[in-house]
Design an enzyme around this catalytic site. Structure first.
Site, mmCIF file in Angstrom:
data_model
loop_
_atom_site.group_PDB
_atom_site.id
_atom_site.type_symbol
_atom_site.label_atom_id
_atom_site.label_comp_id
_atom_site.label_asym_id
_atom_site.label_seq_id
_atom_site.Cartn_x
_atom_site.Cartn_y
_atom_site.Cartn_z
ATOM 1 N N TYR A 1 36.086 50.480 32.563
ATOM 2 C CA TYR A 1 36.319 50.467 34.005
ATOM 3 C C TYR A 1 36.587 51.882 34.505
ATOM 4 O O TYR A 1 37.568 52.520 34.127
ATOM 5 C CB TYR A 1 37.498 49.562 34.366
ATOM 6 C CG TYR A 1 37.276 48.083 34.137
ATOM 7 C CD1 TYR A 1 35.996 47.574 33.887
ATOM 8 C CD2 TYR A 1 38.332 47.192 34.178
ATOM 9 C CE1 TYR A 1 35.785 46.224 33.683
ATOM 10 C CE2 TYR A 1 38.137 45.828 33.978
ATOM 11 C CZ TYR A 1 36.867 45.360 33.725
ATOM 12 O OH TYR A 1 36.662 44.010 33.515
ATOM 13 N N SER B 1 35.222 36.791 38.253
ATOM 14 C CA SER B 1 34.458 36.592 39.490
ATOM 15 C C SER B 1 34.595 35.169 40.019
ATOM 16 O O SER B 1 33.593 34.532 40.378
ATOM 17 C CB SER B 1 32.977 36.932 39.266
ATOM 18 O OG SER B 1 32.288 37.048 40.487
ATOM 19 N N GLY C 1 32.578 38.017 46.146
ATOM 20 C CA GLY C 1 32.703 38.062 47.590
ATOM 21 C C GLY C 1 31.871 37.037 48.329
ATOM 22 O O GLY C 1 32.098 36.782 49.514
ATOM 23 N N LEU C 2 30.911 36.420 47.662
ATOM 24 C CA LEU C 2 30.040 35.452 48.325
ATOM 25 C C LEU C 2 30.825 34.254 48.847
ATOM 26 O O LEU C 2 30.469 33.673 49.884
ATOM 27 C CB LEU C 2 28.954 34.974 47.357
ATOM 28 C CG LEU C 2 27.841 34.124 47.975
ATOM 29 C CD1 LEU C 2 26.929 34.995 48.837
ATOM 30 C CD2 LEU C 2 27.020 33.430 46.883
ATOM 31 N N LEU C 3 31.899 33.887 48.163
ATOM 32 C CA LEU C 3 32.664 32.696 48.512
ATOM 33 C C LEU C 3 33.936 33.025 49.281
ATOM 34 O O LEU C 3 34.854 32.215 49.339
ATOM 35 C CB LEU C 3 33.019 31.927 47.233
ATOM 36 C CG LEU C 3 31.825 31.509 46.373
ATOM 37 C CD1 LEU C 3 32.294 30.948 45.035
ATOM 38 C CD2 LEU C 3 30.964 30.480 47.101
#
Length: 319
Positions: free
Chosen positions: A53, A207, A212-214
């Protein structure tokens, strides 16, 4: 805070795991340290990071937080990962015994600790024999540098293969699997989740909000990660589902992000979803999900909007 066993082992972890991938990239060190403080105060004792990361910067930030108060180390379960390319040399990646040893030593240095509680293989390495991998992990356990070994992004047969050879070596082997899992991405329901259940592995979904889609993306199309171009085609393809989903969330008075996370938490196969936050405010909003319980009617409606693969294999696709 609720706690549960990490799969079949005696270690207990919080039902939410704090992910740190944004630390040092989207979140400053100052804000990252504040989020870590709030997580510990909220009762979260499970912290996940990776050597890859932000090229090691994220581990360094976590290490700086641990160094501020030495008592923190004994209050948390610290997880990191090994596999990714960490240099330009031919042995600066993957799961050779050579790289595992060096990567572990470098993570310990960045994290400013003498041991890692859960050392996870970030991806399967098809080029390295399992006897070599397990020999390296066994040595790290003997030296007290790691306590447990986990996997991430493994197929079910990889887990079975790894565990079978670990058993032959009289080694504990894998105790957890970290996989992508959310309302939209449910492929692990076919084999990975049943495999982990049968072998006693904890499941740590990453995820859970679909990158971020949900999270109410139709109302906030340009906010943070939601504004990335990579999501544009996905939004276009799934717009009817997203509209139905966000309308359902509005009807029950909860944010799409928290409904998505609550759905993952509702699964009996799940140990601790990984939550990420770029700000303290985001963290506080997210941790409130522990109070959200979805009833069977809402769960059924979510299945209609975001259908899974049809259950477990082979019944999902055969008689």
């Amino acid at each position: 805070m609720e706690y549960t066993h990490l799969g079949r082992i005696g270690l207990r972890v919080s039902r939410l795991c704090l992910g740190t991938v944004s630390f040092g990239r989207h979140t400053s060190q100052e804000e990252s340290l504040a989020i870590l403080d709030h997580a510990l105060q909220a009762g979260i004792n499970f912290f996940d990071t990776s050597n890859s990361y932000n090229e090691g910067l994220t581990e360094t930030i976590v290490g700086n937080w641990l160094s501020q108060d030495k008592s923190r180390r004994d209050q948390i379960v610290l997880a990191t990962k090994v596999y990714s390319q960490m240099g330009e040399g031919p042995n600066d990646a993957r799961l050779s015994a050579y790289h595992i040893r060096r990567a572990c030593e470098n993570s310990l240095r960045r994290l400013q600790t003498d041991h890692i509680d859960l050392y996870q293989m970030h991806h399967v390495d098809r080029r390295t024999p399992w006897d070599e991998i397990w020999q390296a992990m066994e040595q790290l356990v003997r030296e007290g540098k790691i306590s447990y070994v986990g996997s991430s992004n493994f197929a079910a047969w990889h887990i079975v293969q790894a565990q079978g050879i670990a058993t032959q070596r009289n080694f504990l082997g894998l105790v957890s699997e970290q996989s992508v899992y959310n309302l939209r991405s449910r492929a692990v329901e076919l084999e990975v989740l049943p495999c982990c259940r049968e072998l006693g592995l904890a499941v740590i979904p990453y995820s859970p909000m679909g990158s971020g889609l949900l999270c109410g993306i139709l109302d906030n199309p340009t906010t943070g990660r939601r504004g990335r171009e990579v999501l544009r085609d996905v939004i276009k393809t799934h717009r009817p589902q997203l509209q139905a989903y966000e309308a359902l969330c509005a009807s029950i008075g909860h944010s799409p992000a928290n409904v998505a996370l609550a759905w993952v938490l509702n699964s009996p196969n799940i140990t601790a979803p990984i939550i990420g936050a770029r700000t303290v405010e985001q963290f506080e909003d997210t941790v409130a999900v522990l109070e959200l319980k979805l009833d069977n009617e809402i769960l059924a409606k979510l299945d209609e909007i975001w259908p899974g693969p049809g259950g477990e294999a082979p019944e999902a696709y055969a008689w």
